[in-house]
Design an enzyme around this catalytic site. Structure first.
Site, mmCIF file in Angstrom:
data_model
loop_
_atom_site.group_PDB
_atom_site.id
_atom_site.type_symbol
_atom_site.label_atom_id
_atom_site.label_comp_id
_atom_site.label_asym_id
_atom_site.label_seq_id
_atom_site.Cartn_x
_atom_site.Cartn_y
_atom_site.Cartn_z
ATOM 1 N N GLU A 1 0.815 -1.210 0.000
ATOM 2 C CA GLU A 1 0.000 0.000 0.000
ATOM 3 C C GLU A 1 0.851 1.263 0.000
ATOM 4 O O GLU A 1 0.504 2.247 -0.646
ATOM 5 C CB GLU A 1 -0.914 0.026 1.234
ATOM 6 C CG GLU A 1 -2.056 -0.966 1.196
ATOM 7 C CD GLU A 1 -1.605 -2.369 1.497
ATOM 8 O OE1 GLU A 1 -0.499 -2.516 2.025
ATOM 9 O OE2 GLU A 1 -2.343 -3.304 1.187
ATOM 10 N N HIS B 1 -11.781 -5.226 8.469
ATOM 11 C CA HIS B 1 -12.473 -5.056 7.196
ATOM 12 C C HIS B 1 -13.685 -4.143 7.365
ATOM 13 O O HIS B 1 -14.604 -4.205 6.580
ATOM 14 C CB HIS B 1 -12.917 -6.420 6.634
ATOM 15 C CG HIS B 1 -11.774 -7.325 6.271
ATOM 16 N ND1 HIS B 1 -11.099 -8.057 7.195
ATOM 17 C CD2 HIS B 1 -11.184 -7.589 5.084
ATOM 18 C CE1 HIS B 1 -10.133 -8.751 6.596
ATOM 19 N NE2 HIS B 1 -10.165 -8.473 5.324
#
Lengths: 372, 397
Positions: free
Chosen positions: B132, B202
């Site tokens: 990322e 999540h």
């Protein structure tokens, strides 16, 4: 389950190991063969069967929506966990990512605790608060269980630092996948480990796919065992429990003597990355079946057992059934366990538990803060 | 006749076209007509149209509200299809747009980039390795040389390795270089919010961390029509924008989305429902919860005004202030933990501007100050009952 203790129970069976690939090491430092006994073979078989059955039971529970959320199964990779369990002790720390059910099983949790945790029940390993990705066991130095890819690598390096600092004769096994091998954190941690000669084993479970991306489309250098640059590395067949065991024994000696080491274990996962991933959009069904037929880790041990007449098909079937029964009982037990109470929502955020008003779904179920 | 002044004003800063460059296609066009070379004519016409399309945003209309769009050319789409449509339009209109991230090539884990790689090729829609920080930084670099970089971070929970790059590099690029460089054509798309079973990693809503960073814009849509318009506006905005897409709505939210190229204004909040007695402010998935809570309150005769913040930062304070001056009461809701969430900022702002108009304290109905839980999600989230209760308390103050 009683099987005849034959004369050959403790006599050794020789097993030839597949070839190694090395980086900054000499091939003659690594063994070409190893020995095992029939008791050991049957123990490996039973343990790996138990792991396999547990993973498949979780698959079924997920499809019945009794396990929810994100579930990452490790069936196909059992020999890695069995090998590390055989080579290392409970004083060696293990830290891994989210494909951690089998390690949790080998590091002291019972199938009931593991399945209950996935179903978010109170009797789970982490009180039902962690879920599938978060198993830990302080007593056996299992540091989890991490959801963020690559985050466990520098953490594990810290554990290795502590072990060296406390002059312990132990190592830390830091496990991650081929996808995580492209995280910058790995190189930061590996640099520190090499600089300070930390007893860290960087163990890459290369199952050829980082979620949906194959290794050659994600990594410029797919020889992960060389990615440690000046750190020595070994590539092995992860589906061969004996090679994993011998390599880790060698790695432990190396780490305590010299410093970190990279180990790349080639393996394969039969399921997709997680239960939301069918696993066939980026690889063919035929490929998965081919792997199952030719490279299955349990079949490998089974063949050795049958060839050396340690046990026959019938006895192995009995072992399979025992494992299945154990898992079935665990599943039934976990199904009736209660979920953690609402008070658990706000416990363990800090050392001292906070005093919150927690509104229940029905107002009458609310939990009032304790009076001062 | 082309007005040079408006032409140079409308020109995106990342695409410098000199006068000769602009005129040369016309000259070649005229030559082609004269020489009756049909192929050349066709090519030049296409090139000219493409140029015009980019320079004048041909076909792209800007709107304040989705209700202003009069187009009848619509199709029923859910959120991920609307996002897909927006990306398709931008990749088609802007030859310098690139879409990249983890697993976007095969369509993305939420199907947002489905079919785009097949249509535009791997040199424009491609996978990145699992890094990322790399994705964020790579996007900043691309944007600073003039490409429209649309970076995808698969889950908002994973945006933190890129946090340093976004906060220290992207947000401050224009400032520290004295406007010599900028990464305005960077858009980071990420998924956001609770999904029912996401648990700790999540389900997070990290908008507050980025709203605390001047130099960035943060946008959260509530429905497919808004999502398409806001995404196109975010991509074309000349500042780095973080666009959070509520993952719970990817399949559940459906609407008749216009197929045209349209944008909705950034930094403008929308009054979703008019009301008299209390103002309810939210964004993303919370708008649906607010609507249900307001239905409960209606039975008690309380008329609720619901405002969708849309752009979290810089937010449209004027709309909020106008509404609270009218109603005198306010509740702000979000899934993120209460302390230092957007509710805190908006409360402080509103009480500063509307102090004498307030009839009751401003309430925040937000998640508890704990990590996002696993099985306790239903009691953690600010649901309609908690909001209804807050409405009652506010009205009866």
């Amino acid at each position: 389950m009683i099987f005849r203790i034959s004369r050959s129970c403790f006599s050794s069976i020789s097993v030839k190991l597949p070839p190694f690939k090395v980086h900054h090491l000499e091939l003659d430092q690594l063994p070409q063969t190893t020995t095992t006994t029939s008791a050991e073979l049957l123990a490996y078989y039973k343990s790996m069967q138990l792991q396999r059955r547990m993973e498949i039971a979780c698959d079924n529970l997920y499809k019945q929506r009794l396990i929810r959320g994100f579930l990452h199964l490790a069936d196909g990779q059992e020999s890695i966990y069995e090998g590390l369990h055989a080579a290392l002790t409970f004083d060696d720390c293990v830290i891994t990512a989210y494909r951690d059910h089998c390690i949790a099983l080998l590091r002291g949790d019972t199938p009931h605790q593991i399945i209950a945790e996935m179903m978010a029940k109170q009797t789970g390993s982490t009180k039902g608060k962690g879920g599938s990705m978060h198993y830990y066991k302080k007593a056996t130095n299992f540091y989890g269980g991490h959801g963020i890819v690559g985050a466990q690598i520098p953490l594990g390096t810290g554990l290795a630092f502590a072990q060296k600092y406390n002059k312990k004769p132990n190592v830390t096994l830091i496990m991650f996948g081929d996808g995580a091998a492209n995280q910058g954190q790995l190189y930061e941690a590996a640099n520190m480990a090499q600089l300070w000669h930390l007893p860290a084993i960087y163990f890459i479970e290369n199952n050829l796919f980082g979620m949906g991306t194959s290794i050659d489309r994600a990594s410029a250098n797919t020889k992960f065992y060389t990615r440690g640059d000046v750190i020595p590395g070994i590539q092995i067949d992860g589906n061969n429990v004996f090679q994993v065991r011998e390599t880790l024994k060698f790695a432990k000696k190396h780490c305590l003597d010299k410093g970190p080491i990279f180990i790349e274990a080639m393996t394969y996962r039969y399921h997709g990355h997680s239960m939301s991933d069918p696993g066939v959009t980026y690889r063919t069904r035929e490929e998965v079946q081919q792997q199952r037929k030719t490279r299955d880790c349990i079949n490998y041990v089974k063949n050795i057992i049958l060839e050396n007449k340690v046990a026959d098909e019938h006895q192995l079937e009995e072992i399979d059934n025992t494992a299945q029964n154990e898992i079935d009982i665990a599943v039934e037990q976990a199904k009736v366990d209660p979920v953690p109470p609402s008070t658990e929502l706000t416990t363990d955020v800090y050392v001292d538990n906070q005093n919150h008003f927690i509104r229940g779904i029905l107002y009458k179920d609310s939990i009032l803060p304790k009076s001062q | 006749m082309i007005n040079f002044l408006t032409f140079s004003e409308n020109l995106p800063s990342n695409q410098e076209i000199s006068k000769s460059q602009f005129f040369s296609p016309f000259i070649i066009l005229i030559q082609a007509i004269l020489s009756q070379n049909k192929l050349k004519l066709h090519k030049q016409l296409n090139k000219q149209m493409q140029l015009l399309r980019r320079v004048y945003q041909f076909g792209s209309t800007k709107h304040r509200f989705a209700s202003d769009i009069t187009s009848t050319n619509r199709q029923k789409m859910n959120l991920f299809q609307a996002i897909n449509n927006a990306l398709d339009i931008e990749l088609g209109a802007n030859p310098k747009a690139l879409l990249f991230g983890e697993d976007v090539k095969f369509g993305g884990v939420f199907r947002c980039s489905q079919g785009l790689n097949e249509k535009y090729g791997t040199d424009r829609v491609f996978n990145t390795p699992l890094c990322e920080q790399g994705i964020g930084a790579f996007g900043i670099g691309l944007a600073s040389v003039g490409y429209t970089a649309i970076a995808e971070i698969q889950f908002g929970d994973y945006i933190f390795p890129a946090f340093d790059q976004i906060v220290n590099e992207a947000a401050k690029f224009r400032y520290r270089s004295g406007n010599q460089f900028n990464c305005g054509s960077l858009t980071i798309r990420s998924t956001w919010g609770a999904v029912g079973h996401g648990a700790l990693y999540h389900s997070q809503s990290p908008e507050a961390y980025f709203a605390h960073t001047p130099g960035l814009k943060v946008v959260v849509p509530r429905d497919p029509i808004q999502a398409k318009g806001l995404l196109l506006a975010s991509i074309r905005d000349k500042n780095p924008v973080i666009f959070f897409e509520p993952k719970a709505l990817y399949r559940n939210a459906e609407d008749e989305v216009p197929l045209d190229d349209y944008e909705l204004e950034l930094s403008k909040a929308e009054v979703v429902q008019q009301g008299k007695h209390i103002t309810l402010i939210g964004y993303g998935t919370s708008i649906r919860v607010l609507k249900e809570a307001s239905k409960l309150a209606e039975k008690d005769g309380v008329s609720c005004e619901i405002i969708d913040l849309q752009t979290i930062y810089p937010y449209d304070g004027q709309t909020l202030v106008d509404s609270v001056k009218k109603t005198g009461r306010c509740i702000i809701t979000h899934e993120a933990p209460q302390t230092c969430g957007m509710g805190a900022e908006l409360s402080a702002f509103i009480q500063e501007k509307c102090f004498l108009h307030l009839e009751a304290p401003i309430k925040r109905v937000a998640g508890y100050d704990t990590p996002f839980p696993l099985v306790h999600e239903p009691i953690y989230l600010p649901d309609k009952f908690k909001i209804y209760e807050a409405i009652k308390q506010s009205v009866n103050y």
